[in-house]
Scaffold this motif. Structure first.
Motif, PDB file in Angstrom:
ATOM      1  N   ASP A 290       0.426  -0.956   0.060  1.00  0.00           N
ATOM      2  CA  ASP A 290      -0.305  -0.094  -0.599  1.00  0.00           C
ATOM      3  C   ASP A 290       0.852   1.398   0.389  1.00  0.00           C
ATOM      4  N   SER A 291       2.048   1.170   0.781  1.00  0.00           N
ATOM      5  CA  SER A 291       3.171   2.520   0.541  1.00  0.00           C
ATOM      6  C   SER A 291       3.584   2.406  -0.744  1.00  0.00           C
ATOM      7  N   VAL A 292       3.835   1.379  -1.225  1.00  0.00           N
ATOM      8  CA  VAL A 292       4.595   1.857  -2.105  1.00  0.00           C
ATOM      9  C   VAL A 292       3.922   2.115  -3.112  1.00  0.00           C
ATOM     10  N   GLU A 293       2.475   1.453  -3.697  1.00  0.00           N
ATOM     11  CA  GLU A 293       1.103   2.149  -4.450  1.00  0.00           C
ATOM     12  C   GLU A 293       1.087   3.453  -4.070  1.00  0.00           C
ATOM     13  N   ALA A 294       1.580   4.136  -3.011  1.00  0.00           N
ATOM     14  CA  ALA A 294       0.421   5.103  -3.169  1.00  0.00           C
ATOM     15  C   ALA A 294       1.993   5.954  -3.173  1.00  0.00           C
ATOM     16  N   PHE A 295       2.752   5.299  -3.316  1.00  0.00           N
ATOM     17  CA  PHE A 295       4.521   5.982  -3.530  1.00  0.00           C
ATOM     18  C   PHE A 295       3.833   6.391  -5.251  1.00  0.00           C
ATOM     19  N   ALA A 296       3.424   4.945  -5.730  1.00  0.00           N
ATOM     20  CA  ALA A 296       3.457   5.234  -7.138  1.00  0.00           C
ATOM     21  C   ALA A 296       2.119   6.304  -7.969  1.00  0.00           C
ATOM     22  N   VAL A 297       1.778   6.238  -6.880  1.00  0.00           N
ATOM     23  CA  VAL A 297       0.867   7.168  -7.649  1.00  0.00           C
ATOM     24  C   VAL A 297       0.428   8.163  -7.600  1.00  0.00           C
TER      25      VAL A 297
ATOM     26  N   GLU B 131      10.503  -3.896  -4.266  1.00  0.00           N
ATOM     27  CA  GLU B 131      10.271  -2.945  -4.337  1.00  0.00           C
ATOM     28  C   GLU B 131       9.982  -1.413  -3.308  1.00  0.00           C
ATOM     29  N   VAL B 132       9.714  -2.473  -2.208  1.00  0.00           N
ATOM     30  CA  VAL B 132       9.953  -1.248  -1.267  1.00  0.00           C
ATOM     31  C   VAL B 132      12.002  -1.192  -0.724  1.00  0.00           C
ATOM     32  N   GLU B 133      12.117  -2.380  -1.048  1.00  0.00           N
ATOM     33  CA  GLU B 133      13.907  -2.041  -0.578  1.00  0.00           C
ATOM     34  C   GLU B 133      14.610  -1.057  -2.115  1.00  0.00           C
ATOM     35  N   THR B 134      14.083  -1.510  -3.618  1.00  0.00           N
ATOM     36  CA  THR B 134      14.373   0.023  -4.391  1.00  0.00           C
ATOM     37  C   THR B 134      14.461   0.953  -3.868  1.00  0.00           C
ATOM     38  N   HIS B 135      12.622   1.305  -3.387  1.00  0.00           N
ATOM     39  CA  HIS B 135      12.170   3.460  -3.101  1.00  0.00           C
ATOM     40  C   HIS B 135      12.614   3.436  -1.347  1.00  0.00           C
ATOM     41  N   LYS B 136      13.154   2.470  -1.015  1.00  0.00           N
ATOM     42  CA  LYS B 136      13.149   2.151   0.079  1.00  0.00           C
ATOM     43  C   LYS B 136      14.127   3.787   0.693  1.00  0.00           C
ATOM     44  N   GLU B 137      14.558   4.829   0.217  1.00  0.00           N
ATOM     45  CA  GLU B 137      15.095   6.240   1.150  1.00  0.00           C
ATOM     46  C   GLU B 137      13.618   7.046   1.191  1.00  0.00           C
TER      47      GLU B 137
ATOM     48  N   LEU C 169      10.356   5.948   0.462  1.00  0.00           N
ATOM     49  CA  LEU C 169       9.491   5.533   1.740  1.00  0.00           C
ATOM     50  C   LEU C 169       9.384   5.281   3.133  1.00  0.00           C
ATOM     51  N   VAL C 170      11.144   5.281   3.998  1.00  0.00           N
ATOM     52  CA  VAL C 170      10.701   5.594   5.152  1.00  0.00           C
ATOM     53  C   VAL C 170      10.824   7.371   5.816  1.00  0.00           C
ATOM     54  N   ALA C 171      10.986   8.013   4.544  1.00  0.00           N
ATOM     55  CA  ALA C 171      11.441   9.702   4.749  1.00  0.00           C
ATOM     56  C   ALA C 171      10.191  10.485   4.636  1.00  0.00           C
ATOM     57  N   GLU C 172       9.262   9.548   4.277  1.00  0.00           N
ATOM     58  CA  GLU C 172       7.515  10.125   3.761  1.00  0.00           C
ATOM     59  C   GLU C 172       6.275   9.538   3.407  1.00  0.00           C
ATOM     60  N   TYR C 173       6.693   7.957   3.633  1.00  0.00           N
ATOM     61  CA  TYR C 173       5.682   7.424   3.620  1.00  0.00           C
ATOM     62  C   TYR C 173       4.979   6.655   4.683  1.00  0.00           C
ATOM     63  N   GLY C 174       6.399   5.944   6.148  1.00  0.00           N
ATOM     64  CA  GLY C 174       5.473   5.861   6.990  1.00  0.00           C
ATOM     65  C   GLY C 174       6.535   4.316   7.188  1.00  0.00           C
ATOM     66  N   VAL C 175       7.287   3.694   6.233  1.00  0.00           N
ATOM     67  CA  VAL C 175       7.961   2.457   6.239  1.00  0.00           C
ATOM     68  C   VAL C 175       8.826   3.056   7.251  1.00  0.00           C
ATOM     69  N   THR C 176       9.173   1.412   7.875  1.00  0.00           N
ATOM     70  CA  THR C 176      10.363   1.557   8.770  1.00  0.00           C
ATOM     71  C   THR C 176      11.122  -0.073   8.578  1.00  0.00           C
ATOM     72  N   GLU C 177      12.851   0.314   8.742  1.00  0.00           N
ATOM     73  CA  GLU C 177      13.335  -0.427   8.756  1.00  0.00           C
ATOM     74  C   GLU C 177      12.956  -2.477   9.520  1.00  0.00           C
ATOM     75  N   GLU C 178      12.406  -1.682  10.360  1.00  0.00           N
ATOM     76  CA  GLU C 178      12.025  -2.788  10.882  1.00  0.00           C
ATOM     77  C   GLU C 178      10.903  -4.171  10.530  1.00  0.00           C
ATOM     78  N   GLN C 179      10.075  -3.183   9.667  1.00  0.00           N
ATOM     79  CA  GLN C 179       9.184  -3.613   9.107  1.00  0.00           C
ATOM     80  C   GLN C 179       9.173  -4.555   8.391  1.00  0.00           C
ATOM     81  N   ILE C 180      10.471  -3.312   7.366  1.00  0.00           N
ATOM     82  CA  ILE C 180      11.294  -4.705   5.788  1.00  0.00           C
ATOM     83  C   ILE C 180      11.694  -5.888   6.719  1.00  0.00           C
TER      84      ILE C 180
END
Length: 215
Positions: A80-87, A123-129, A131-142
């Motif tokens: 969902d986080s990657v999808e939001a980034f894609a949108v 995809e999460v790791e490709t766009h991790k920077e 996603l972590v900075a702006e979409y609330g994803v954490t290293e721990e989640q990954i």
């Protein structure tokens, strides 16, 4: 593995299975995600270091489907986080790749499910920077999703996809059980107390899973 260690291993399995069954209760709390991932990683190392995995197999049939549900839920949160980034970035191809819902993921056959979860992680790791900075994803989640997928792969008779905490492999069983004990008593037990009044049923379920049963 002696009888005491086998009983403690069964308790580790019970705690992990209990948490895997209710990710909606704790997955938004980073510290629990970290400590649960640490416990899962040590538990995997224990399984790999013993000559027989009979103790672990007790829980395989019972927990494999539940673990798949847990992975589907965590995968859905991340895609969902990657999808939001894609949108936001008008990346229609990426948006389409990340469109699967929790039910879509959970209902996939394992032959499709495993590659799809790997794709989400990639995809999460490709766009991790971003996603972590702006979409609330954490290293721990990954890392938590990777650890859960490794467990699922092993239950499915397949090699682990990701190397997590590789130093565990050189430790003795006694050291691994001591590490698991420390994770439970000095970390997970303490942070789980936040549910003591917030959600007594969930907290009491955790305490029940923490009991070492003499088998």
């Amino acid at each position: 593995m002696n009888k005491n260690q086998s009983n403690r291993k069964a308790m580790h399995d019970a705690v992990i299975a209990f948490l895997d069954g209710k990710p909606e209760k704790w997955s938004s709390i980073p510290k629990i995600v970290v400590f649960k991932t640490e416990l899962s990683t040590v538990n995997l190392a224990i399984e790999q270091s013993q000559e027989s995995q009979l103790a672990a197999q007790v829980f395989v049939g019972e927990s494999k489907q539940q673990l798949k549900k847990t992975i589907a839920l965590k995968g859905d949160v991340l895609n969902d986080s990657v999808e939001a980034f894609a949108v936001v970035t008008d990346d229609a191809a990426l948006e389409s790749k990340m469109a699967a819902s929790y039910s879509d993921l959970n209902e996939m056959r394992n032959g499709d499910f495993i590659p799809k979860i790997k794709e989400v992680i990639t995809e999460v790791e490709t766009h991790k920077e971003v996603l972590v900075a702006e979409y609330g994803v954490t290293e721990e989640q990954i890392e938590d999703l990777k650890a859960d997928l490794n467990r699922f792969l092993e239950m499915n008779g397949e090699p682990r996809a990701y190397q997590i905490a590789s130093t565990q492999a050189t430790k003795s069983l006694a050291e691994l059980f001591s590490e698991a004990h420390d994770i439970l008593t000095t970390k997970l037990d303490k942070v789980m107390k936040i549910f003591k009044r917030r959600d007594p049923e969930f907290y009491n379920g955790y305490l029940a899973a923490r009991v070492v049963v003499d088998r």
